[in-house]
Design an enzyme around this catalytic site. Structure first.
Site, short mmCIF file in Angstrom:
data_model
loop_
_atom_site.label_atom_id
_atom_site.label_comp_id
_atom_site.label_asym_id
_atom_site.label_seq_id
_atom_site.Cartn_x
_atom_site.Cartn_y
_atom_site.Cartn_z
N HIS A 326 -67.67 -90.04 -17.40
CA HIS A 326 -67.11 -89.92 -18.74
C HIS A 326 -67.75 -88.79 -19.53
O HIS A 326 -67.11 -88.28 -20.47
CB HIS A 326 -67.26 -91.24 -19.50
CG HIS A 326 -66.24 -92.26 -19.11
ND1 HIS A 326 -66.40 -93.08 -18.01
CD2 HIS A 326 -65.03 -92.58 -19.65
CE1 HIS A 326 -65.34 -93.87 -17.91
NE2 HIS A 326 -64.50 -93.59 -18.89
N GLY A 327 -68.95 -88.41 -19.24
CA GLY A 327 -69.53 -87.32 -20.02
C GLY A 327 -70.98 -87.07 -19.70
O GLY A 327 -71.68 -87.92 -19.16
#
Length: 477
Positions: A326-327
């Site tokens: 996700h990041g």
């Protein structure tokens, strides 16, 4: 190009007209139109990154063909690793280069050594995490001989770049979506109407629910030190609906748009906030990603077949990697670890598969026990969402500390109309929970006039909420 933009409102009917009335007699022309429309859709954001998706597509197309021409296992494995390294190499550079460099600097500084390295001003290509995993599913399935490599380069380019789900999913498997480009599509009025209903519901989720929640979520999270516990709880509560409305709304629009062109995409959300435990939540939240990790990471690692240590290792592996996907921020890794901790007791007691069917499948209302389970599961997810939304770990922990140590009264600037919309939204989701999306059969027994009145009312709500337009959250992933 945003789904909730005027540009897309012009783009979609033009492509629809050309698709069904100009190229409809030639399958290859239809597929070529999809490729060109998809590249225009993607290039509308930044045309420079078209070269990246085209290069990635050509690499995996060539590797797939090369694997189909040999039975030598060593050569096939080398080709597979070439695909993995190229795809994850691009993903790693654009998404994680600065993250790893900053952490290397911190590690060397901790031990008293300097480390020279310059961060780069890297623009993250929209959707790179999604189309990277989509192309990887192709080469992995070809390697496993679960899918025959394609010789139709136009169909493959269309599969990788298909504009409805290009930038934020669902992450389609090649075994499902690619064969649909080989088959002549016929226009179905019933599917098109169903698709329009799903697009309408997706826009309602995004514009009316997510974007309205976002305004107050940003105010609370960006100034969390100034607020007390009740306000901070409200901020986390609203973020839970923001991210659900935003991401599931995108998926609904993507799936509904695909139906207009005769394609069937997988369901990506199945009413996750009605889950009775965390295992059920993860079977219903971002289904295309969780099943991707299950099939291509969790099961190859041994799944839950081994002993206690292997079960724990594999559970944390899949959730930590999911968080990191996700990041490039430690907050996402902690978010993944926290969900692993939630999930682990269910796995170790063999209760992770106890809630397979939808809640209250044969009744209108849940039992008190089910209501308690839904409530506690929702509270656990809200707690985890704080890490997902926070700027960094310090922000997340200070936010949580404020919830339990600072008292206040609820913020007066959050209008009651927002909570009214949330209540209506939850009721409609509950009543439609047996379907693929809430509006699929909602009001099916009503007269035509009442149904159109409902659709008109939803349209008015969407139009009246466009002043606070926000980007889709998952564009950053």
């Amino acid at each position: 190009m945003l789904f909730n933009s005027f540009d897309f409102a012009v783009f979609l009917p033009i492509v629809f007209f050309l698709y069904w009335f100009v190229t409809n007699k030639n399958l290859k022309l239809q597929n070529l139109l999809i490729v060109l429309a998809s590249y225009l859709f993607y290039g509308w954001w930044d045309y420079r990154f078209l070269s990246l998706i085209i290069f990635s597509s050509l690499v995996d197309y060539s590797i797939g063909r090369a694997m189909g021409e040999t039975e030598n296992n060593s050569r096939r494995k080398i080709l597979l690793w070439c695909s993995i390294l190229v795809n994850l190499g691009f993903l790693g550079f654009f998404k994680y280069y600065n993250f790893f460099l900053d952490n290397f600097k911190s590690a060397f500084s901790f031990f008293g050594h300097g480390f020279d390295g310059h961060t780069l001003n890297i623009i993250l290509p929209v959707g790179i995490s999604f189309y990277t995993f989509q192309t990887l599913s192709y080469t992995i399935d070809v390697y496993r001989k679960q899918l025959k490599p394609t010789n139709d380069i136009i169909a493959f380019l269309a599969f990788v770049s298909f504009f409805p789900q290009l930038v934020a999913g669902p992450i389609e498997r090649a075994t499902n979506l690619l064969p649909q480009f080989y088959t002549k599509r016929s226009f179905s009025y019933k599917n098109a109407v169903n698709g329009m209903r799903q697009i309408l519901w997706g826009l309602f989720k995004k514009v009316v629910i997510a974007d309205q929640c976002a305004e107050y979520v940003n105010l609370i999270f960006d100034n969390s030190a100034e607020h007390g516990g009740i306000t901070l709880v409200l901020g986390a509560f609203l973020f839970a609906f923001q991210i659900y409305g935003d991401f599931s709304g995108y998926s609904d629009i993507a799936i509904g748009t695909s139906k207009l062109f005769g394609f069937d995409l997988m369901q990506n959300f199945a009413y996750p906030y009605f889950s009775r435990d965390i295992a059920e939540f993860w079977r219903r939240w971002h289904i295309s990603l969780s099943t991707w990790f299950r099939d291509y990471l969790y099961i190859p690692l041994g799944g839950s077949r081994g002993g206690l240590r292997m079960k724990i290792r594999n559970t944390f592996a899949i959730f930590l990697v999911s968080g990191f996907w996700h990041g490039a921020n430690w907050t996402f890794i902690v978010w993944g670890a926290l969900n692993a901790l939630y999930f682990l007791p269910l796995l170790l007691t063999n209760k992770n598969r106890r809630n397979i069917d939808i809640v209250a499948m044969d009744t209108k209302l849940p039992t008190l026990r089910e209501l308690w389970q839904i409530g506690t599961t929702f509270l656990l997810t809200i707690l985890a969402w704080v890490f997902f939304r926070a700027e960094n770990l310090e922000h997340a922990f200070s936010y949580l500390k404020g919830i339990f140590t600072k008292l206040d009264t609820p913020l007066e600037f959050i209008p009651w109309s927002l909570f009214l919309f949330l209540m209506v939204f939850l009721v409609m989701e509950w009543m439609g929970r047996r379907e693929k999306f809430a509006l699929e059969r909602f009001g099916a027994n009503w007269s035509l006039g009442y149904r159109w009145a409902l659709y008109f009312l939803i349209c008015l709500c969407i139009i009246g909420s466009t002043d606070n337009q926000q980007d889709f959250i998952y564009f950053q992933f």
